[in-house]
Design a protein around this motif. Structure first.
Motif, mmCIF file in Angstrom:
data_model
loop_
_atom_site.group_PDB
_atom_site.id
_atom_site.type_symbol
_atom_site.label_atom_id
_atom_site.label_comp_id
_atom_site.label_asym_id
_atom_site.label_seq_id
_atom_site.Cartn_x
_atom_site.Cartn_y
_atom_site.Cartn_z
ATOM 1 N N VAL A 51 80.838 65.692 81.317
ATOM 2 C CA VAL A 51 79.487 65.586 81.875
ATOM 3 C C VAL A 51 79.397 66.362 83.190
ATOM 4 N N LEU A 52 80.421 66.256 84.030
ATOM 5 C CA LEU A 52 80.422 66.995 85.291
ATOM 6 C C LEU A 52 80.469 68.506 85.057
ATOM 7 N N TRP A 53 81.234 68.927 84.068
ATOM 8 C CA TRP A 53 81.345 70.361 83.750
ATOM 9 C C TRP A 53 80.013 70.899 83.247
ATOM 10 N N ILE A 54 79.475 70.280 82.198
ATOM 11 C CA ILE A 54 78.221 70.756 81.609
ATOM 12 C C ILE A 54 77.071 70.548 82.594
ATOM 13 N N GLY A 55 77.060 69.412 83.275
ATOM 14 C CA GLY A 55 76.020 69.144 84.269
ATOM 15 C C GLY A 55 76.068 70.135 85.423
ATOM 16 N N GLY A 56 77.271 70.508 85.842
ATOM 17 C CA GLY A 56 77.419 71.514 86.891
ATOM 18 C C GLY A 56 76.851 72.855 86.463
ATOM 19 N N GLY A 57 77.026 73.176 85.190
ATOM 20 C CA GLY A 57 76.446 74.417 84.667
ATOM 21 C C GLY A 57 74.933 74.373 84.660
ATOM 22 N N PHE A 58 74.372 73.244 84.219
ATOM 23 C CA PHE A 58 72.917 73.095 84.231
ATOM 24 C C PHE A 58 72.376 73.230 85.650
ATOM 25 N N TYR A 59 73.016 72.546 86.597
ATOM 26 C CA TYR A 59 72.571 72.601 87.985
ATOM 27 C C TYR A 59 72.630 74.034 88.521
ATOM 28 N N THR A 60 73.723 74.710 88.261
ATOM 29 C CA THR A 60 73.899 76.066 88.769
ATOM 30 C C THR A 60 72.838 77.011 88.215
ATOM 31 N N ILE A 61 72.622 76.972 86.909
ATOM 32 C CA ILE A 61 71.719 77.927 86.270
ATOM 33 C C ILE A 61 70.250 77.564 86.478
ATOM 34 N N LEU A 62 69.932 76.284 86.428
ATOM 35 C CA LEU A 62 68.523 75.878 86.485
ATOM 36 C C LEU A 62 68.011 75.588 87.899
ATOM 37 N N VAL A 63 68.912 75.302 88.849
ATOM 38 C CA VAL A 63 68.473 74.948 90.201
ATOM 39 C C VAL A 63 69.014 75.941 91.233
ATOM 40 N N GLN A 64 70.319 76.077 91.290
ATOM 41 C CA GLN A 64 70.942 76.826 92.364
ATOM 42 C C GLN A 64 70.652 78.328 92.308
ATOM 43 N N LEU A 65 70.848 78.956 91.145
ATOM 44 C CA LEU A 65 70.628 80.398 91.033
ATOM 45 C C LEU A 65 69.172 80.773 91.304
ATOM 46 N N PRO A 66 68.176 80.080 90.722
ATOM 47 C CA PRO A 66 66.790 80.431 91.063
ATOM 48 C C PRO A 66 66.479 80.250 92.549
ATOM 49 N N ALA A 67 67.033 79.229 93.174
ATOM 50 C CA ALA A 67 66.796 79.015 94.609
ATOM 51 C C ALA A 67 67.412 80.152 95.423
ATOM 52 N N LEU A 68 68.608 80.579 95.045
ATOM 53 C CA LEU A 68 69.236 81.705 95.745
ATOM 54 C C LEU A 68 68.419 82.977 95.593
ATOM 55 N N LEU A 69 67.941 83.241 94.378
ATOM 56 C CA LEU A 69 67.177 84.458 94.144
ATOM 57 C C LEU A 69 65.830 84.436 94.852
ATOM 58 N N ALA A 70 65.295 83.256 95.103
ATOM 59 C CA ALA A 70 64.011 83.142 95.799
ATOM 60 C C ALA A 70 64.163 83.291 97.309
ATOM 61 N N SER A 71 65.385 83.174 97.809
ATOM 62 C CA SER A 71 65.600 83.286 99.254
ATOM 63 C C SER A 71 65.728 84.757 99.652
ATOM 64 N N PRO A 72 65.463 85.078 100.919
ATOM 65 C CA PRO A 72 65.582 86.466 101.386
ATOM 66 C C PRO A 72 67.025 86.969 101.261
ATOM 67 N N PRO A 73 67.199 88.266 101.013
ATOM 68 C CA PRO A 73 68.556 88.818 100.865
ATOM 69 C C PRO A 73 69.485 88.494 102.031
ATOM 70 N N ALA A 74 68.967 88.486 103.241
ATOM 71 C CA ALA A 74 69.832 88.196 104.392
ATOM 72 C C ALA A 74 70.390 86.781 104.310
ATOM 73 N N ALA A 75 69.572 85.841 103.863
ATOM 74 C CA ALA A 75 70.030 84.453 103.721
ATOM 75 C C ALA A 75 71.054 84.343 102.596
ATOM 76 N N ARG A 76 70.805 85.045 101.499
ATOM 77 C CA ARG A 76 71.752 85.027 100.375
ATOM 78 C C ARG A 76 73.100 85.577 100.805
ATOM 79 N N GLY A 77 73.059 86.695 101.542
ATOM 80 C CA GLY A 77 74.303 87.322 101.993
ATOM 81 C C GLY A 77 75.113 86.417 102.895
ATOM 82 N N ALA A 78 74.420 85.549 103.626
ATOM 83 C CA ALA A 78 75.128 84.651 104.541
ATOM 84 C C ALA A 78 75.726 83.450 103.822
ATOM 85 N N ILE A 79 75.039 82.930 102.816
ATOM 86 C CA ILE A 79 75.487 81.684 102.169
ATOM 87 C C ILE A 79 76.458 81.929 101.008
#
Length: 167
Positions: A18-46
């Motif tokens: 559950v942690l493995w598959i759930g981590g994948g869901f979180y990464t693809i559905l929440v984390q990656l879109p949030a990173l892409l929506a942030s300015p490049p300078a913020a992405r480069g820092a985090i």
């Protein structure tokens, strides 16, 4: 005592899965879109902090899931069924093993390489380098597409394990 061990191993295996598959869901559905929506300078820092931690987590929990799954085969007393391939259980378990090990290997070979490439070119893109800025969304698109494939494979693994459980 054998029943307690078997139940403990099974519980650890399911929780890790559950942690493995759930981590994948979180990464693809929440984390990656949030990173892409942030300015490049913020992405480069985090990203130099986030990416290595994310992969340490995903790989360790994946390895633990696979390890406890194999241990569960022996704890259940049904490992010998896997060699005969004459039951729905054996086919479901074999399918789950192949899919889990396959998605783990492909993730190590592709997504990890692409994500570390994003970390490498992120500061250059934030600094205005055109080639790096063009490459970043291409890499992110590859990661997203493969991530969706990962989620589909994860769902198939869960289906295989449910099938095995009720066989």
């Amino acid at each position: 005592m054998d029943a307690v061990f078997r139940i403990g191993v099974q519980w650890l295996h399911v929780t890790a899965g559950v942690l493995w598959i759930g981590g994948g869901f979180y990464t693809i559905l929440v984390q990656l879109p949030a990173l892409l929506a942030s300015p490049p300078a913020a992405r480069g820092a985090i990203m130099p902090t986030l990416v290595p931690r994310q992969f340490r987590y995903i790989f360790r929990v994946a390895e633990f899931t696979i390890l406890t799954g194999l241990l569960n085969l022996f704890a259940s007393g049904r490992a010998q069924e896997l060699t005969r391939l004459d039951t729905r259980w054996s086919w479901a378990i074999l399918t789950g093993i192949i899919l889990a090990v396959g998605i783990y290997a492909f993730t190590r070979a592709t997504i990890a390489r692409w994500a570390y490439r994003l970390v490498e070119i992120g500061p250059r893109a934030a600094g205005g380098e055109t080639a790096a800025a063009v490459e970043m969304p291409l890499l992110a698109g590859r990661i997203r597409r493969f991530g969706y494939i990962q989620l589909l494979v994860g769902a198939l693994i869960i289906l295989a394990m449910v099938t095995a459980r009720f066989s």
